[in-house]
Design a protein around this motif. Structure first.
Motif, PDB file in Angstrom:
ATOM      1  N   GLY A 284      25.405  41.446  42.167  1.00 60.36           N
ATOM      2  CA  GLY A 284      26.601  41.938  41.940  1.00 60.36           C
ATOM      3  C   GLY A 284      26.976  42.828  40.953  1.00 60.36           C
ATOM      4  O   GLY A 284      28.144  43.439  41.016  1.00 60.36           O
ATOM      5  N   GLU A 285      26.339  43.227  39.815  1.00 56.20           N
ATOM      6  CA  GLU A 285      26.763  43.897  38.955  1.00 56.20           C
ATOM      7  C   GLU A 285      26.436  45.372  39.484  1.00 56.20           C
ATOM      8  O   GLU A 285      25.545  45.649  40.035  1.00 56.20           O
ATOM      9  N   GLN A 303      15.610  45.607  35.211  1.00 56.35           N
ATOM     10  CA  GLN A 303      15.427  44.716  36.217  1.00 56.35           C
ATOM     11  C   GLN A 303      16.337  44.155  37.119  1.00 56.35           C
ATOM     12  O   GLN A 303      17.189  43.813  36.661  1.00 56.35           O
ATOM     13  N   VAL A 304      15.909  44.388  38.351  1.00 57.44           N
ATOM     14  CA  VAL A 304      16.783  44.148  39.520  1.00 57.44           C
ATOM     15  C   VAL A 304      16.097  43.414  40.688  1.00 57.44           C
ATOM     16  O   VAL A 304      15.389  44.033  41.128  1.00 57.44           O
ATOM     17  N   ALA A 394      30.659  55.032  48.546  1.00 56.89           N
ATOM     18  CA  ALA A 394      29.258  54.208  48.312  1.00 56.89           C
ATOM     19  C   ALA A 394      29.567  53.077  47.322  1.00 56.89           C
ATOM     20  O   ALA A 394      28.739  52.250  46.957  1.00 56.89           O
ATOM     21  N   PHE A 395      30.489  53.043  46.579  1.00 57.66           N
ATOM     22  CA  PHE A 395      30.993  52.001  45.429  1.00 57.66           C
ATOM     23  C   PHE A 395      31.927  50.803  45.791  1.00 57.66           C
ATOM     24  O   PHE A 395      32.616  51.016  46.750  1.00 57.66           O
ATOM     25  N   SER A 396      31.885  50.036  45.074  1.00 58.14           N
ATOM     26  CA  SER A 396      32.869  48.966  45.077  1.00 58.14           C
ATOM     27  C   SER A 396      34.217  49.557  44.892  1.00 58.14           C
ATOM     28  O   SER A 396      34.769  50.142  44.275  1.00 58.14           O
ATOM     29  N   ALA A 498      34.954  40.901  35.029  1.00 57.07           N
ATOM     30  CA  ALA A 498      34.706  42.583  34.996  1.00 57.07           C
ATOM     31  C   ALA A 498      35.694  43.503  35.711  1.00 57.07           C
ATOM     32  O   ALA A 498      36.093  42.900  36.886  1.00 57.07           O
ATOM     33  N   LEU A 499      36.180  44.361  35.138  1.00 51.13           N
ATOM     34  CA  LEU A 499      37.200  45.634  35.885  1.00 51.13           C
ATOM     35  C   LEU A 499      36.421  46.845  36.305  1.00 51.13           C
ATOM     36  O   LEU A 499      37.141  47.604  37.128  1.00 51.13           O
ATOM     37  N   SER A 500      35.361  46.756  35.890  1.00 48.32           N
ATOM     38  CA  SER A 500      34.688  47.987  35.754  1.00 48.32           C
ATOM     39  C   SER A 500      33.165  47.936  36.189  1.00 48.32           C
ATOM     40  O   SER A 500      32.503  46.827  36.041  1.00 48.32           O
ATOM     41  N   GLU A 501      32.307  49.129  36.411  1.00 47.52           N
ATOM     42  CA  GLU A 501      30.796  49.001  36.445  1.00 47.52           C
ATOM     43  C   GLU A 501      30.418  48.972  34.953  1.00 47.52           C
ATOM     44  O   GLU A 501      31.344  49.385  34.015  1.00 47.52           O
TER      45      GLU A 501
END
Length: 515
Positions: A284-285, A303-304, A394-396, A498-501
């Motif tokens: 989820g990050e 690494q994902v 395309a982003f959260s 987390a508030l941001s990427e």
């Protein structure tokens, strides 16, 4: 990537006649599997000198005649045009049409092309063929055909949506990219394209890929629109061992931008097809890695496991960011890859190659599985590609993102208020969107950061940005050894939330300004 896959059913090589049932990915997979069991046979060039020695300025004079495109009388909004052989497009690709349960080759005809003012002996085209194809569709106006997809060279293809112009490219497969050995470029050797029916918006086609160490079967489903979508199903067979295999590779160009000192002789503030790699990890990050044009080849790995998405993006696409009326970098799409199913353990890799100008694609990003299956068992990769101008879409929606990264020489303000460069390096990172605009004034927002051992943090200041209703981080570092890399990370948090990427930046070696 799942590697413990059951072998796909072997249905035999396609005969010259049409298959008994409807043509499918299984048919191409059977061919790819059979091809992988045979020694690699590189295709031989059939170009006469007049075509082999052709320069790009002359090659682009060869254009498809709109009165000779495929499907012009079929009652479909699609048209199919072709690319002629020439230059390094030296071997023909076979292109067939699927109509119902029948398959028929679309044979090469010189009359399909307008050769402009080129002085060619007609006999020179007798044994030539197609180098690729282009898909035409009324994307922006109902009465005008636009080229929405181009398939040309090795396994390269490009797609655009409404109001977009061609920018970055995609590939079917990457082999040994960014290594100190010659990269291998697998190529699509044969295509089968379904004739569209009625006014349907979906175009389906298949491709057979071949190279020294891999073969592959691909199914593509193109859906043009505001954001054009391309659904991909890939089945790859290894013919021989590789050091690095890249799944769903994207290829782009980054020359300079605000995060890297611009060319003082160029009026453009930025010049790139993409300016960052975005990754949505399996846990989820969200990560954002701004791109560089390094002085030396640079490779970054993330690494994902089971990635939810990744892509090369063009963020901050206001015209004023580029000021280029000719090439319109502000209209070049981002490409977001959304894996379908479980891709397993692996990593997203970014390769950045030095380039002196914008004519070279110097950025490559792809997924690499940790393990490859044994010979005869396919690598299965299904994914959806979104070609978009709406990067935020395309982003959260819940997280802030990095709108821009600015870089400058570090400075201090002296007692007389005159600024003085102190040998440090400064970065300004603007976060905006998500929940930032609605946070109370006393919210305990902090900038969580880390810097690798090759740099000392001089300051890391967080302040609200009333203009964007976001937050700005000012990071200043002193590099210890300019010949070594520096890695940095920044993210906005409240407590443990987390508030941001995560801004993940790499300062390549030899990046410090010279006096």
């Amino acid at each position: 990537m799942k590697i413990a896959l059951p072998a796909l059913a072997f249905v035999g090589a396609l005969a010259a006649a049409a298959p008994a049932g409807a043509f499918s990915l299984d048919d191409v997979t059977a061919r790819a599997r059979a091809l992988a069991d045979k020694p690699y046979a590189p295709p031989a060039s059939n170009l006469p000198p007049v075509f082999a020695q052709m320069q790009f300025a002359d090659y682009i004079k060869i254009q498809p005649r709109l009165d000779a495109v495929e499907w012009k009388d079929q009652g479909t909004p699609y048209r199919l045009g072709f690319y002629h052989q020439g230059m390094h497009f030296s071997t023909p690709v076979k292109i067939s049409e699927i109509v119902g349960k029948g398959v028929q080759e679309i044979r090469y005809e010189p009359s399909r092309f307008d050769f402009g003012d080129l002085k060619l002996d007609k006999a020179a085209t007798n044994k030539l063929g197609y180098a690729g194809f282009r898909v035409l569709y009324p994307l922006n106006r109902a009465d005008k055909l636009d080229e929405v997809m181009s398939v040309l060279g090795a396994s390269y293809f490009r797609v655009i949506g409404k109001g977009q112009v061609y920018g970055l490219s995609a590939r079917g497969l990457a082999i040994d990219t960014g290594l100190p050995v010659a990269e291998e470029f697998p190529a699509f050797r044969e295509f089968w394209i379904e004739r569209p029916t009625g006014q349907g918006k979906v175009l389906v086609f298949y491709a057979l890929m071949d190279s020294k160490r891999a073969t592959g079967a691909y199914r593509f489903e193109l859906i043009p629109g505001e954001d054009s979508v391309l659904k991909v199903q890939a089945r790859v067979f290894m013919r021989g061992p590789v050091t690095k295999l890249g799944i769903a590779p994207l290829t782009s160009m980054f020359l300079f931008g605000p995060n890297q000192m611009r060319d003082a002789n160029n009026f453009r503030p930025a010049l790139h097809d993409s300016n960052g790699l975005s990754i949505h990890t399996g846990d989820g990050e969200w990560l954002w890695r701004p791109l560089n044009n390094p002085k030396h080849l640079a490779t970054s790995t993330f690494q994902v496991n089971n990635p939810r998405g990744f892509g090369l993006m063009q963020r901050g696409r206001e015209f004023s960011a580029f000021e280029d009326l000719k090439d319109r970098y502000d209209l070049r799409p981002s490409a977001w890859i959304e894996p379908q199913g479980d891709w397993g353990k692996g990593h997203v890799e970014l390769v950045e190659i030095p380039t002196p100008d914008e004519t070279n694609d110097n950025i490559v990003a792809f997924w690499t599985p940790d393990q490859l299956p044994p010979k005869g068992q396919p690598i299965k990769a299904d994914y959806t590609m979104h070609w978009t101008l709406d990067e935020r879409g395309a982003f959260s929606k819940d997280l802030a993102w990095v709108k821009q990264t600015l870089r400058s020489a570090g400075e201090i303000t002296q007692a007389n208020l005159i600024r003085h460069l102190d040998g440090s390096l400064g970065f300004v990172i603007d976060f905006e969107g998500g929940a930032l605009a609605s946070l109370p004034a006393d919210a305990p927002v902090r900038a969580s950061f880390s810097v690798s051992d090759n740099a000392e943090v001089i300051e890391n200041i967080l302040q609200p940005n009333p203009v964007t209703r976001g937050y700005r981080v000012t990071l200043r570092i002193k590099v210890k050894d300019p010949k070594k890399v520096v890695e940095m990370r920044e993210a906005l948090v409240v407590g443990d939330k987390a508030l941001s990427e995560t801004w993940s930046y790499q300062l390549p070696p030899d990046s410090m300004p010279t006096k």
